[in-house]
Motif scaffolding. Structure first.
Motif, PDB file in Angstrom:
ATOM      1  N   ASN A 293       2.474   1.861  -3.334  1.00  0.00           N
ATOM      2  CA  ASN A 293       1.514   2.389  -4.305  1.00  0.00           C
ATOM      3  C   ASN A 293       1.249   3.882  -4.051  1.00  0.00           C
ATOM      4  O   ASN A 293       1.152   4.683  -5.004  1.00  0.00           O
ATOM      5  N   ARG A 294       1.123   4.241  -2.784  1.00  0.00           N
ATOM      6  CA  ARG A 294       0.864   5.640  -2.449  1.00  0.00           C
ATOM      7  C   ARG A 294       2.049   6.521  -2.847  1.00  0.00           C
ATOM      8  O   ARG A 294       1.885   7.643  -3.351  1.00  0.00           O
TER       9      ARG A 294
ATOM     10  N   GLU B 201       2.118   9.830  -5.285  1.00  0.00           N
ATOM     11  CA  GLU B 201       2.174  11.063  -4.487  1.00  0.00           C
ATOM     12  C   GLU B 201       2.969  12.147  -5.241  1.00  0.00           C
ATOM     13  O   GLU B 201       4.105  11.912  -5.693  1.00  0.00           O
TER      14      GLU B 201
ATOM     15  N   GLU C  16       0.834  -1.212   0.000  1.00  0.00           N
ATOM     16  CA  GLU C  16       0.000   0.000   0.000  1.00  0.00           C
ATOM     17  C   GLU C  16       0.864   1.257   0.000  1.00  0.00           C
ATOM     18  O   GLU C  16       0.607   2.214  -0.760  1.00  0.00           O
TER      19      GLU C  16
ATOM     20  N   LEU D  54       6.018   9.396   3.562  1.00  0.00           N
ATOM     21  CA  LEU D  54       5.650   8.022   3.167  1.00  0.00           C
ATOM     22  C   LEU D  54       6.890   7.147   2.991  1.00  0.00           C
ATOM     23  O   LEU D  54       6.910   5.963   3.382  1.00  0.00           O
TER      24      LEU D  54
END
Length: 358
Positions: free
Chosen positions: A185-186, A190, A182, A199
């Motif tokens: 992917n973020r 971003e 996750e 992140l």
């Protein structure tokens, strides 16, 4: 019996060597557990070592089994010795042609100095020595088995704990995978640099934790495998000790039963010999008959009374003696059957005189 003494000494040496090897293997089993708990990857118990101890124990027991069969052979010879004692020798018979009194005197002297009792007692003493030897070995085997079983039980508990911890680590690793995916992917979508940095920092921390868990998983897996190998070796050793103990019990049972049987045999043969002597005296007195003086007649009456009394006592005791003798013989048959089944090859060599042949 000198050969028996030499064989017994040899057996004592072999038992001492076997006990040293057994104790050494048990010590290695215990050391292996300590290594396993310390997380060391290797274990120094080899099948070859266990087999070597088992083979030496088999050789030792084979030697003792042959000793036991030799004792049986000597026991069988007692009956022949008593038969010879019961009858006159050729020289005694020859002397009897010229002097019956001298012949009988020679026979009585031979019986008086006969060593059957000493020989039997020596045989029983040797049986007792071997029994003590076997009992000492049995005690050691049971002691070693108790020690190994205790260590094995502790290790089984330790491995259960290790496997549970391993599964917990694996579950945590599996739970982290979706979070890592996750975050990755973020990060990929971003656009804000500050947000991306946060992140990436969070992802780095997760990866650090993930790597630590993977390393911990490898350590716990190695420990579990080491413990598993130790457990298998420990089980093999316990099984070997149990089999050796079973063999010792068969040998001990055979020897103890044989000893009881020898006591019964000696008692029966001794009474048989005494009866033969009484019969000889009775025949001689009967031949003297009424021509003897009053003193001889009184002696005859006394002997007759004593003989009747003895006969009555023997008849009264006969039932108990027969019951006991039959019980001993039944026990011996069972002991012999167990012995022959476990040592079939040795029995065959002994019975067929196949020594030195494969």
């Amino acid at each position: 019996m000198a050969d028996f003494d030499a064989q017994i000494r040899k057996s004592q040496e072999e038992v001492a060597k076997a006990q040293a090897r057994i104790s050494a293997v048990t010590a290695r089993v215990e050391a292996a557990r300590a290594k396993a708990l310390a997380g060391e990857p290797e274990i120094d118990i080899e099948n070859a070592t266990l087999d070597d101890v088992r083979q030496h124990a088999d050789l030792m027991n084979a030697n003792i089994a042959e000793l036991i069969m030799g004792l049986d052979d000597v026991t069988a010879g007692f009956s022949r010795d008593f038969d010879e004692m019961r009858s006159k020798t050729g020289w005694e018979s020859f002397v009897g042609v010229f002097s019956r009194g001298k012949s009988e005197s020679m026979r009585q002297e031979r019986l008086r100095t006969a060593s059957i009792d000493d020989k039997l007692q020596d045989l029983i003493a040797k049986s007792d020595v071997i029994v003590r030897l076997l009992q000492g070995q049995l005690d050691l085997l049971n002691d070693q088995k108790t020690r190994v079983e205790a260590n094995l039980g502790d290790t089984l508990v330790e491995r259960e704990t290790t496997v549970a911890a391993l599964e917990s680590v694996r579950a945590e690793i599996a739970g982290m995978d979706p979070k890592i995916i996750e975050l990755e992917n973020r990060i990929s979508v971003e656009q804000d640099a500050a947000a991306r940095t946060r992140l990436e920092t969070e992802l780095a921390e997760l990866n650090t934790r993930h790597n630590a868990l993977v390393q911990d998983e490898q350590v716990k897996l190695a420990k579990s495998q080491t413990l598993e190998r130790y457990i298998e070796k420990g089980k093999t050793w316990v099984d070997s000790l149990q089999n050796q103990a079973a063999t010792q019990m068969v040998l001990i049972n055979k020897l103890q039963t044989d000893t009881r049987q020898r006591v019964v045999l000696y008692d029966a043969l001794t009474k048989s010999l005494k009866t033969a002597q009484q019969q000889d005296v009775a025949h001689r007195i009967n031949e003297i008959g009424v021509k003897t003086d009053q003193e001889a007649q009184a002696a005859m009456a006394a002997i007759g009374t004593a003989t009747n009394q003895r006969m009555a006592e023997m008849m009264e005791a006969h039932e108990d003696q027969m019951v006991f003798a039959r019980k001993v013989l039944e026990q011996k048959a069972k002991a012999d059957e167990r012995f022959a089944r476990r040592f079939a090859a040795i029995v065959e060599k002994h019975d067929k005189n196949l020594y030195g042949r494969e």
